[in-house]
Motif scaffolding. Structure first.
Motif, PDB file in Angstrom:
ATOM      1  N   LEU A 289       0.852  -1.193   0.000  1.00 15.25           N
ATOM      2  CA  LEU A 289       0.000   0.000   0.000  1.00 15.25           C
ATOM      3  C   LEU A 289       0.883   1.236   0.000  1.00 15.25           C
ATOM      4  N   LEU A 290       0.764   2.042  -1.068  1.00 13.24           N
ATOM      5  CA  LEU A 290       1.465   3.315  -1.175  1.00 13.24           C
ATOM      6  C   LEU A 290       0.484   4.448  -0.869  1.00 13.24           C
ATOM      7  N   VAL A 291       0.879   5.335   0.034  1.00 14.59           N
ATOM      8  CA  VAL A 291       0.083   6.533   0.338  1.00 14.59           C
ATOM      9  C   VAL A 291       0.984   7.748   0.157  1.00 14.59           C
ATOM     10  N   TYR A 292       0.568   8.639  -0.734  1.00 14.50           N
ATOM     11  CA  TYR A 292       1.338   9.850  -1.036  1.00 14.50           C
ATOM     12  C   TYR A 292       0.459  11.060  -0.736  1.00 14.50           C
ATOM     13  N   THR A 293       0.960  11.970   0.061  1.00 14.49           N
ATOM     14  CA  THR A 293       0.197  13.188   0.371  1.00 14.49           C
ATOM     15  C   THR A 293       1.115  14.402   0.310  1.00 14.49           C
ATOM     16  N   ASP A 294       0.531  15.546  -0.043  1.00 13.75           N
ATOM     17  CA  ASP A 294       1.213  16.827   0.164  1.00 13.75           C
ATOM     18  C   ASP A 294       0.203  17.797   0.778  1.00 13.75           C
ATOM     19  N   ASP A 295       0.704  18.850   1.414  1.00 15.26           N
ATOM     20  CA  ASP A 295      -0.186  19.827   2.068  1.00 15.26           C
ATOM     21  C   ASP A 295      -0.224  21.135   1.292  1.00 15.26           C
ATOM     22  N   GLY A 296      -0.105  20.987  -0.030  1.00 12.08           N
ATOM     23  CA  GLY A 296      -0.126  22.178  -0.874  1.00 12.08           C
ATOM     24  C   GLY A 296      -1.535  22.646  -1.198  1.00 12.08           C
ATOM     25  N   ARG A 297      -1.703  23.310  -2.314  1.00  9.62           N
ATOM     26  CA  ARG A 297      -2.978  23.919  -2.673  1.00  9.62           C
ATOM     27  C   ARG A 297      -3.982  22.912  -3.215  1.00  9.62           C
ATOM     28  N   GLY A 298      -3.578  21.683  -3.475  1.00  8.66           N
ATOM     29  CA  GLY A 298      -4.500  20.663  -3.966  1.00  8.66           C
ATOM     30  C   GLY A 298      -4.733  20.767  -5.461  1.00  8.66           C
ATOM     31  N   LEU A 299      -5.542  19.850  -5.986  1.00  9.71           N
ATOM     32  CA  LEU A 299      -5.849  19.868  -7.420  1.00  9.71           C
ATOM     33  C   LEU A 299      -6.797  21.022  -7.736  1.00  9.71           C
ATOM     34  N   PRO A 300      -6.561  21.721  -8.832  1.00  6.69           N
ATOM     35  CA  PRO A 300      -7.479  22.819  -9.207  1.00  6.69           C
ATOM     36  C   PRO A 300      -8.870  22.289  -9.503  1.00  6.69           C
ATOM     37  N   ASP A 301      -9.854  23.140  -9.330  1.00  5.93           N
ATOM     38  CA  ASP A 301     -11.236  22.759  -9.650  1.00  5.93           C
ATOM     39  C   ASP A 301     -11.333  22.381 -11.126  1.00  5.93           C
TER      40      ASP A 301
END
Length: 352
Positions: A289-301
């Motif tokens: 199980l790979l989990v990748y996260t960042d705390d940036g601005r996220g995907l644009p709408d």
């Protein structure tokens, strides 16, 4: 335990029956008695005896020595001569067939039993020695073959890394002359992907016929290179949790490209200043199980994974399918989260 099978070749019927009684009394089986060499040669292959007790002078045109010579060319069976002839010429001829014993008539019952037992034991010891020699020879051959293949694999890895470095250098030079920032990012992405593969080859080590990557160690190395490439070494913190995760090359290369693309996307688009990327790989029952996260601005709408994004998103989707899974994308309150369950790939299975 099966009885030892002994064939008797004797043209004197009374002598042959006497030998048979002695052998059966000692626990042997006598499947046949032959009175001539011709009869022996006709029926011996069907019997497959453990030993042959044979007189030298037999009824018919062929004597026992000639019969023994023919038999030893076709079969591996110990032969004992039991004969009244002791002349030097007869003994010399008999010795050329390498008998296991040579007993003179009249014989003692005990001598017959002892010599037969010794002949069978010597024959088994000879076969065991030959088997050990063959096994030792085979093992030496396999060791040399493995050493040659390992040397070939080392040379292939060396050449692959050299060729990758040539391409990386070519693209890096092209970046220096790129006046359009979009083109610079384009070439830089490809350089980073090639470096991801190059580091895989550098970190792989042979194990059990395949090449294994300590993937946690690999991630720490390639992520440092990516942070430096995008000038984010001081502003972006990267946490990696992938201890004791070791993957083969068939799994490691596509997974490396996926993670490299995810990190590159975060560094290019997610952060305005400081930020954090977290990567964890956990071994589960038969999968990872790979989990990748960042705390940036996220995907644009309006951007959906994979079709609504860039070519990189479609590449990630294709590589995830190659690893036997699909990536799930979530939009937490801040940043983005990619979750991917995959299985380790075995090349021979994919080919079948």
């Amino acid at each position: 335990m099966m009885k030892r099978r002994v064939v008797i070749v004797e043209d004197e019927e009374l002598v042959a029956q006497d030998i048979r009684v002695i052998l059966e009394g000692a626990g042997y089986e006598v499947p046949a008695i032959f009175h001539s060499a011709e009869d022996l040669l006709e029926g011996i292959e069907d019997l497959q005896p453990d030993s042959i007790i044979m007189d030298i002078m037999l009824a018919g045109e062929m004597d026992g020595i000639e019969a023994a010579r023919i038999i030893t060319e076709k079969m591996d069976v110990p032969i004992i001569y039991l004969t009244a002839y002791s002349s030097n010429d007869i003994i010399k001829r008999a010795g050329e067939t390498e008998p296991y014993a040579y007993l003179l008539k009249p014989f003692h019952e005990r001598d017959l039993r002892v010599n037969l037992e010794m002949a069978i034991h010597k024959h088994e010891a000879k076969r065991n020695r030959l088997r050990l020699i063959r096994e030792r020879t085979l093992n030496e051959y396999l060791k040399r073959s493995i050493a040659e293949k390992e040397a070939l694999l080392r040379e292939l890895h060396h050449r692959v890394k050299n060729n990758l470095q040539l391409i990386i250098s070519l693209l890096s030079l092209q970046i220096r002359y790129a006046e359009d920032p979009a083109m610079e990012y384009f070439f830089r992405d490809y350089v980073n992907q090639l470096r991801s593969i190059a580091v895989i080859h550098d970190r792989a080590y042979p194990s059990g016929g395949s090449h294994i990557i300590d993937f946690g160690d690999y991630l720490r190395s390639i992520s440092s290179q990516l942070l430096e490439s995008y000038g984010a070494s001081s502003s972006v913190c990267l946490d990696i949790m992938a201890d004791d995760v070791r993957l083969n090359m068939d799994t490691g290369v596509p997974l490396a490209l996926i993670i490299s693309e995810l990190i590159s996307n975060s560094l290019k688009h997610a952060f305005e200043g400081e930020g954090r990327i977290t990567i964890s790989i956990e071994k589960m029952n038969g999968s990872y199980l790979l989990v990748y996260t960042d705390d940036g601005r996220g995907l644009p709408d309006g951007i959906k994974f994979p079709d609504g994004g860039s070519f990189g998103f479609r590449m990630i989707e294709n590589l995830s399918m190659q690893l036997g899974g699909n990536i799930r994308v979530e939009k937490p309150e801040r940043g983005v989260k990619f979750t991917f369950e995959f299985t380790e790939q075995v090349y021979s299975n994919r080919m079948s």
